[in-house]
Design an enzyme around this catalytic site. Structure first.
Site, PDB file in Angstrom:
ATOM      1  N   ASP A 151       0.806  -1.222   0.000  1.00 16.42           N
ATOM      2  CA  ASP A 151       0.000   0.000   0.000  1.00 16.42           C
ATOM      3  C   ASP A 151       0.841   1.275   0.000  1.00 16.42           C
ATOM      4  O   ASP A 151       0.632   2.172  -0.802  1.00 16.42           O
ATOM      5  CB  ASP A 151      -0.998   0.007   1.177  1.00 16.42           C
ATOM      6  CG  ASP A 151      -0.331  -0.211   2.538  1.00 16.42           C
ATOM      7  OD1 ASP A 151       0.900  -0.412   2.597  1.00 16.42           O
ATOM      8  OD2 ASP A 151      -1.059  -0.180   3.553  1.00 16.42           O
ATOM      9  N   ASP A 163       6.581   4.270   3.754  1.00 22.62           N
ATOM     10  CA  ASP A 163       6.730   5.377   4.687  1.00 22.62           C
ATOM     11  C   ASP A 163       8.219   5.442   5.073  1.00 22.62           C
ATOM     12  O   ASP A 163       9.024   6.000   4.344  1.00 22.62           O
ATOM     13  CB  ASP A 163       5.804   5.096   5.877  1.00 22.62           C
ATOM     14  CG  ASP A 163       5.677   6.256   6.831  1.00 22.62           C
ATOM     15  OD1 ASP A 163       5.064   7.251   6.471  1.00 22.62           O
ATOM     16  OD2 ASP A 163       6.197   6.155   7.965  1.00 22.62           O
ATOM     17  N   ARG A 195     -10.416   1.591   6.177  1.00 17.34           N
ATOM     18  CA  ARG A 195      -9.910   0.874   5.000  1.00 17.34           C
ATOM     19  C   ARG A 195     -10.920   0.881   3.862  1.00 17.34           C
ATOM     20  O   ARG A 195     -10.549   0.782   2.694  1.00 17.34           O
ATOM     21  CB  ARG A 195      -9.611  -0.596   5.348  1.00 17.34           C
ATOM     22  CG  ARG A 195      -8.480  -0.799   6.338  1.00 17.34           C
ATOM     23  CD  ARG A 195      -8.113  -2.284   6.378  1.00 17.34           C
ATOM     24  NE  ARG A 195      -7.328  -2.628   7.557  1.00 17.34           N
ATOM     25  CZ  ARG A 195      -6.001  -2.510   7.669  1.00 17.34           C
ATOM     26  NH1 ARG A 195      -5.310  -2.031   6.656  1.00 17.34           N
ATOM     27  NH2 ARG A 195      -5.377  -2.870   8.771  1.00 17.34           N
TER      28      ARG A 195
END
Ligand code: IMP
Ligand code: MG
Length: 181
Positions: free
Chosen positions: A102, A105, A167
């Site tokens: 997804d 980071d 989500r």
């Protein structure tokens, strides 16, 4: 009216933009893997919606598997500690593998996943990430396909959660800071 919308300070990518970008990536993968049958490994939980849409935009045969990891607990910053919660089921040795994640980071999770999967001796290993937060990287991490870049803000929706919620938002948006500070 979706009540979760009230918790979002700005919509970054709406459904249309996400689907348009995914079709482009799907076309690239279909062209680059012609006459091969890659295994797409979705990283749970955040990558499940992205993977579901991405495979339907790919026009060559693929196989699908999942790897579940956890790195965050319920907070919003990376602990750097990655644990495997569910291993892959398919034998990936000698196969072309594409990791579907997804968001990058700090980059620590993706690096961990790559190191882990290389131990299974795939013939190739590429990575496809929906979102990249370049300012947040803590290590130099390489990926091959990327949907969009985002600023260093906490985003939710389209598979991404805060404490397991949001989500199922169909878009990607910034979570209001007062909700996690
Ligand atoms: P990293 O190890 O710091 O790169 O973090 C990667 C994982 O943390 C991602 O796969 C996400 O599941 C989660 N994560 C990082 N940033 C965000 C965010 O802005 N929203 C939701 N989840 C995030
Ligand atoms: Mg993830």
């Amino acid at each position: 009216m979706n009540q979760m919308n009230c918790d979002i300070s700005a919509v970054l990518f709406d459904e249309y933009r996400i689907q348009t970008r995914i079709r482009e990536i799907g076309l690239e993968i279909s062209n680059e893997y012609q006459d091969r049958k890659p295994i797409l490994i979705g990283i749970l939980k955040g990558g499940f919606i992205f993977l579901a849409d991405l495979v339907r935009s790919i026009s060559i045969p693929v196989e699908v598997d999942f790897l579940a990891i956890s790195s965050y607990g319920a907070g919003t910053s990376s602990s750097g500690v990655v644990k495997i919660r569910k291993d892959i089921d398919l034998d990936i040795s000698g196969r072309d593998v594409i990791v579907v994640e997804d968001i990058v980071d700090s980059g620590l999770s993706l690096q961990y996943i790559k190191d882990y999967l290389w131990q299974h001796k795939p013939s190739s290993l590429r990575t496809c990430v929906l979102l990249d937060k370049p300012e947040a990287h803590k290590i130099e991490v390489h990926f091959d396909y990327v949907g969009f870049e985002v600023q260093n803000e906490f985003v939710v929706g389209y598979g991404l959660d805060f404490a397991e919620t949001y989500r199922n938002l169909p878009y990607i948006g910034i979570l209001k800071e007062e909700l996690y500070q």
